[in-house]
Scaffold this active site. Structure first.
Site, PDB file in Angstrom:
ATOM      1  N   GLY A  11       0.802  -1.219   0.000  1.00  7.95           N
ATOM      2  CA  GLY A  11       0.000   0.000   0.000  1.00  7.95           C
ATOM      3  C   GLY A  11       0.838   1.274   0.000  1.00  7.95           C
ATOM      4  O   GLY A  11       2.070   1.222  -0.072  1.00  7.95           O
ATOM      5  N   ILE A  35      -1.448  -8.856   0.075  1.00  4.66           N
ATOM      6  CA  ILE A  35      -2.706  -9.599  -0.079  1.00  4.66           C
ATOM      7  C   ILE A  35      -2.736 -10.388  -1.384  1.00  4.66           C
ATOM      8  O   ILE A  35      -3.518 -11.306  -1.543  1.00  4.66           O
ATOM      9  CB  ILE A  35      -3.920  -8.650   0.064  1.00  4.66           C
ATOM     10  N   ASP A  53      -3.462 -12.228   4.112  1.00 11.11           N
ATOM     11  CA  ASP A  53      -4.725 -11.493   4.167  1.00 11.11           C
ATOM     12  C   ASP A  53      -5.001 -11.290   5.651  1.00 11.11           C
ATOM     13  O   ASP A  53      -5.120 -12.268   6.405  1.00 11.11           O
ATOM     14  CB  ASP A  53      -5.814 -12.339   3.499  1.00 11.11           C
ATOM     15  N   TYR A 143     -14.889   4.811   8.737  1.00 12.91           N
ATOM     16  CA  TYR A 143     -13.427   4.733   8.902  1.00 12.91           C
ATOM     17  C   TYR A 143     -13.023   5.289  10.270  1.00 12.91           C
ATOM     18  O   TYR A 143     -12.258   4.660  11.021  1.00 12.91           O
ATOM     19  CB  TYR A 143     -12.775   5.528   7.767  1.00 12.91           C
ATOM     20  N   LYS A 147     -11.306   3.550  13.575  1.00 10.84           N
ATOM     21  CA  LYS A 147     -10.014   4.020  14.102  1.00 10.84           C
ATOM     22  C   LYS A 147     -10.116   4.335  15.604  1.00 10.84           C
ATOM     23  O   LYS A 147      -9.188   4.057  16.364  1.00 10.84           O
ATOM     24  CB  LYS A 147      -9.512   5.237  13.313  1.00 10.84           C
ATOM     25  N   ILE A 173      -1.510  11.706   3.944  1.00 13.02           N
ATOM     26  CA  ILE A 173      -0.107  11.409   3.604  1.00 13.02           C
ATOM     27  C   ILE A 173       0.103  11.619   2.097  1.00 13.02           C
ATOM     28  O   ILE A 173      -0.632  11.074   1.269  1.00 13.02           O
ATOM     29  CB  ILE A 173       0.269   9.965   4.001  1.00 13.02           C
TER      30      ILE A 173
HETATM   31  N1  SER Z   1      -5.864   9.758   4.378  1.00 12.30           N
HETATM   32  C1  SER Z   1      -6.921   9.113   5.090  1.00 12.30           C
HETATM   33  C2  SER Z   1      -8.188   9.219   4.365  1.00 12.30           C
HETATM   34  O1  SER Z   1      -8.346  10.179   3.640  1.00 12.30           O
HETATM   35  C3  SER Z   1      -7.057   9.720   6.456  1.00 12.30           C
HETATM   36  O2  SER Z   1      -6.430   8.926   7.401  1.00 12.30           O
HETATM   37  O3  SER Z   1      -9.032   8.396   4.518  1.00 12.30           O
END
Ligand code: SER
Length: 320
Positions: A11, A35, A53, A143, A147, A173
């Protein structure tokens, strides 16, 4: 010497982190968990790899036994935008994947587990500027929910089982080796590729959308600094805020224009706007600075210069 398994090694973060760790700990001590049965050459040609996986506990156990793994870094995740399109998949991968990692780590008495978190743990009710380390965590995305639960779960394994679990809340990032996939911050990567290839970009969030962001070298540094920190100095475990820069989409475009004056941007917000709007503009990372000496190295223009050079090189050799 550590024997590290990186899950999600192909990734955006995993691919670069695996190579960096191989430099630091030796190629044979860092196993790329992917994966697919057909991993990227830069992973398979520089060290061991295994199909893992994260949802298949037997496969995970087999890899741990085969390579005598004593540390796992779990980079496998479904990001925010994909998570809104497929909430069950996000729950499954992010929660069941994580509990598999933690359980295997507990059973095999691993030396350490690294489980990343995200600015997505914050929601609309958290303070937007310089968002504190400790504040209300009521995310509005699946998401983000996974988290928050993941941070709590990691902390639980520290307290209850004495497992050394660590994690940090990554901002968006930005990188040029492997593309991100399915995140609300993906525009901050795509903009560089489109600027180089076509001189223009249609951005899926509006001009004033401001988010915490970080360049990949700082992301790798923060992860490795936290990994290497003395456990006794850590006052927290799985939820360190880490900041580097904060800019709006308009400011990002202006930074690119300094180097590509003819660059043009238009804004066509889609469903990812709402996700971005629910997140902070910037975060207070003083706990990371105090506990393990966190300090970012890149600001927006330094990142832009570096990104443009790297993406131009890819373009010239026909990679993009
Ligand atoms: N970069 C991620 C997202 O946009 C945030 O942790 O889902």
């Amino acid at each position: 010497m550590r024997k590290i398994l990186v899950i999600g090694s192909a990734g955006q973060i995993g691919s670069e982190l695996t190579l960096k760790l191989r430099d630091l700990y030796g190629n044979n001590n860092v196993i790329a968990g992917v994966i697919t049965s057909n991993p990227p050459k830069k992973l398979s040609e520089t060290g061991p790899w295994e199909k893992v996986d994260v949802l298949d506990r037997q496969e995970l156990v087999a890899a741990v036994r085969k390579f005598k793994v004593d540390m796992i870094i779990n980079m496998a995740a479904i990001l925010s935008a994909t998570g809104e399109e497929n909430h069950m998949l996000a729950w499954d991968v992010n929660m069941n994947g994580l509990i598999n990692v933690l359980e295997v780590a507990r059973e095999f008495k691993m030396k350490q587990v690294v489980v990343p978190s995200s600015i997505a743990v914050f929601g609309p009710s958290a303070p937007v500027n310089n968002t504190p380390q400790e504040t209300v965590l009521k995310p509005s995305t699946m998401y983000g929910i996974t988290k928050v639960a993941g941070e709590l779960l990691g902390d639980y394994y520290v307290e209850k089982y004495g497992l050394d679990v660590r994690g940090l809340r990554y901002p968006g990032i930005i990188s040029h080796v492997t593309l991100p996939g399915g995140g609300a911050t993906d525009y901050a990567v795509a903009i560089y590729y489109e600027a180089v290839k076509n001189g223009r970009y249609t951005c899926f969030v509006n001009e004033n959308t401001r988010l915490p962001m970080m360049y990949m070298p700082d992301c790798l540094k923060s992860t490795i600094d936290l990994m290497q920190a003395d456990f006794s100095r850590l006052r927290r475990h799985c939820d360190y805020n880490v900041g580097a820069m904060s800019f709006s989409a308009g400011e990002l475009a202006a930074s690119i224009k300094k180097y590509i004056p003819e660059f043009e941007i238009t804004y066509e917000p889609d469903s990812r706007q709402e996700i971005a709007d629910s997140w902070p503009d910037s975060v207070d990372d003083s706990a990371a600075r105090e506990d393990w000496g966190w300090k970012p190295g890149y600001d927006l223009d330094a990142m832009t210069r570096d990104m443009l050079e790297a993406v131009r090189e890819k373009h010239q050799v026909g990679l993009i």
